[in-house]
Design a protein around this motif. Sequence first.
Motif, short mmCIF file in Angstrom:
data_model
loop_
_atom_site.label_atom_id
_atom_site.label_comp_id
_atom_site.label_asym_id
_atom_site.label_seq_id
_atom_site.Cartn_x
_atom_site.Cartn_y
_atom_site.Cartn_z
N GLY A 192 -9.90 -10.38 1.07
CA GLY A 192 -11.16 -10.00 1.73
C GLY A 192 -12.39 -10.50 0.98
O GLY A 192 -12.48 -11.68 0.62
N ASP A 249 -9.56 3.70 6.42
CA ASP A 249 -10.41 2.63 6.92
C ASP A 249 -11.44 2.32 5.84
O ASP A 249 -11.93 3.23 5.17
N HIS A 299 -12.64 1.61 -4.55
CA HIS A 299 -12.84 2.56 -3.45
C HIS A 299 -11.50 3.12 -2.95
O HIS A 299 -11.32 4.31 -2.87
N ARG A 300 -10.55 2.21 -2.65
CA ARG A 300 -9.27 2.67 -2.10
C ARG A 300 -8.50 3.47 -3.15
O ARG A 300 -7.94 4.52 -2.87
N SER A 354 -16.43 -4.96 8.95
CA SER A 354 -16.13 -5.86 7.83
C SER A 354 -15.02 -6.86 8.13
O SER A 354 -15.12 -8.03 7.76
N ARG A 385 -10.06 -13.14 12.61
CA ARG A 385 -10.57 -12.64 11.34
C ARG A 385 -10.22 -13.60 10.20
O ARG A 385 -9.10 -14.10 10.13
N ASN A 406 -16.07 -14.60 6.81
CA ASN A 406 -16.80 -13.34 6.56
C ASN A 406 -17.73 -13.48 5.36
O ASN A 406 -18.91 -13.11 5.41
N LYS A 411 0.85 -1.20 0.00
CA LYS A 411 0.00 0.00 0.00
C LYS A 411 0.89 1.25 0.00
O LYS A 411 0.65 2.20 -0.73
N PHE A 459 -18.28 -0.68 -1.58
CA PHE A 459 -17.11 -0.55 -0.74
C PHE A 459 -16.87 0.93 -0.55
O PHE A 459 -16.99 1.73 -1.49
#
Length: 192
Positions: free
Chosen positions: A149, A68, A176-177, A84, A92, A97, A12, A115
């Motif tokens: 995810g 976030d 989204h990111r 999430s 997790r 999920n 990232k 998202f």
Amino acid sequence: MKLVFATNNLNKLQEVQEMLSGHIQLVSLKDIGCFEDIPETAKTLEGNAKIKADHITEHYGYNCFADDTGLEVHSLNGAPGVHSARYGGEPRDAHKNMDKLLKNLIGKEDRSAQFRTIITLNLNGKHYHFEGICKGYILNTKRGDGGFGYDPVFQPEGFESSFAEMSFETKNKISHRGLAVKKLVDFLNSIN
Ligand code: IMP
């Protein structure tokens, strides 16, 4: 100028660094000697991003940004949202999920979802927020094995494939990111 990205995910970090012009040097939490688990106790994405950014600015004295992300499903009133990461319980687990999500959507006609990423930036005593949204649908079954995810169960609007069936580059352009980071980078590049 040194700017902390409140993450230890070097992929990232590198991705954002490459989009920035030369005057900003991004550093990770590890780089500033922060090894604590910053508790994300807020009830909103905005709140959690702010907690992380403020923690670094207050305790370490750096300009900082934090992100976030949550998956918001319309017929589940926005769940799993801020929960999430741990929707299926501890520890997790992406498959737990997704299994819970698919189960909770059985019999629901409306499978629309989005998202949403929030980035909070603390810069020289001021706070800024950047939002990125990717709209789409929750599929009936998992498809593809890329990404992470909820990627196998999310199909973005206007596409025939799930996020997990897309290349990293394609997902990044519409995600989204990616959109939130682009807004942050445009802002940082514009103030120099
Ligand atoms: P974070 O805020 O980036 O840690 O994201 C919180 C949780 O949202 C992650 O643990 C994932 O479950 C989910 N998530 C965030 N971004 C994505 C994505 O791009 N694809 C699939 N799931 C995601």
